[in-house]
Scaffold this active site. Structure first.
Site, PDB file in Angstrom:
ATOM      1  CG  ASP A   1      33.765  73.656  66.659  1.00  0.00           C
ATOM      2  OD1 ASP A   1      34.278  73.621  67.999  1.00  0.00           O
ATOM      3  OD2 ASP A   1      33.256  72.351  66.331  1.00  0.00           O
TER       4      ASP A   1
ATOM      5  CG  HIS B   1      36.135  70.555  70.587  1.00  0.00           C
ATOM      6  ND1 HIS B   1      35.068  69.874  70.054  1.00  0.00           N
ATOM      7  CD2 HIS B   1      36.115  71.884  69.929  1.00  0.00           C
ATOM      8  CE1 HIS B   1      34.345  70.294  69.467  1.00  0.00           C
ATOM      9  NE2 HIS B   1      34.660  71.773  69.424  1.00  0.00           N
TER      10      HIS B   1
ATOM     11  CE  LYS C   1      39.061  65.106  73.432  1.00  0.00           C
ATOM     12  NZ  LYS C   1      38.687  66.109  72.650  1.00  0.00           N
TER      13      LYS C   1
ATOM     14  CG  ASP D   1      34.722  72.244  76.425  1.00  0.00           C
ATOM     15  OD1 ASP D   1      35.639  71.503  75.757  1.00  0.00           O
ATOM     16  OD2 ASP D   1      33.679  72.513  75.858  1.00  0.00           O
TER      17      ASP D   1
ATOM     18  CE1 TYR E   1      35.525  62.427  72.875  1.00  0.00           C
ATOM     19  CE2 TYR E   1      34.212  61.772  71.130  1.00  0.00           C
ATOM     20  CZ  TYR E   1      34.505  62.411  72.117  1.00  0.00           C
ATOM     21  OH  TYR E   1      33.722  63.862  72.441  1.00  0.00           O
TER      22      TYR E   1
END
Length: 183
Positions: free
Chosen positions: A170, A62, A72, A143, A132
């Site tokens: 996914d 992602h 991240k 996204d 995270y």
């Protein structure tokens, strides 16, 4: 904490020191000054946490595109994962290359992933909890996903395609060659 470059220098492993005694241990998991000395100056705005019950769960790959691209800082609170960052920066000498690092609750090792990378992980144990930090808020319209099993990238996932537990998002993600320039 020790900050260690990976095969792609912008992606860094962070190993917090643990101070232990008979009660257990204590660790600083995040320090702005230590991160800054390693060139990580991102301002993290949001903390996320996921739980994956079955071993063999894959989440990713992602990323978010500009202006909501996310860096991240990943760590595991319970269990273990194979954490992966794929360089998707157009013109980068490491475009399409990846870094794969095992992260687990036992060692507390973390992975910093800058803008321009797709991120994903596979659970190596049952009942995995991942936390995270991100430096941009989640934005559904920005996204995106990249195929976790793209043969052009060649990530050696520890689970077969038939056994991998995936979201519909996914399963449908495009391959790198079909992605086009995103960074």
């Amino acid at each position: 904490m020790d900050l260690i470059e990976t095969e792609i220098p912008e992606v860094k492993r962070i190993v917090p020191k643990r101070l232990g005694d008979a009660r257990g241990w204590f660790s600083e998991t995040f320090r702005v000054d230590a991160m800054g000395r390693a060139g990580i100056t991102n301002t993290f705005l949001q903390d996320n946490q996921s739980f994956s019950a079955p071993q063999g769960t894959i989440r990713g790959l992602h990323f978010q595109i500009a202006p909501q691209a996310q860096a991240k800082l990943i760590r595991v609170l319970q269990g273990a994962i194979l954490d992966v960052a794929v360089d998707i920066r157009s013109g980068s000498p490491t475009y399409g290359k990846y870094v794969a690092v095992t992260l687990d609750a036992e060692t507390g090792t973390q992975l910093f992933i800058p803008h321009g990378f797709a991120h994903g992980f596979c659970t190596l144990t049952p009942d995995v909890m991942v936390a995270y930090k991100v430096d941009a808020y989640y934005s559904p319209e920005h996204d995106r996903a990249l195929a976790w099993n793209d043969p052009e990238i060649g990530i050696p996932w520890p689970v077969s395609g038939e056994a991998a537990i995936l979201s519909d998002k996914d399963r449908r993600a495009p391959r790198l060659g079909d992605l086009g320039p995103v960074f």
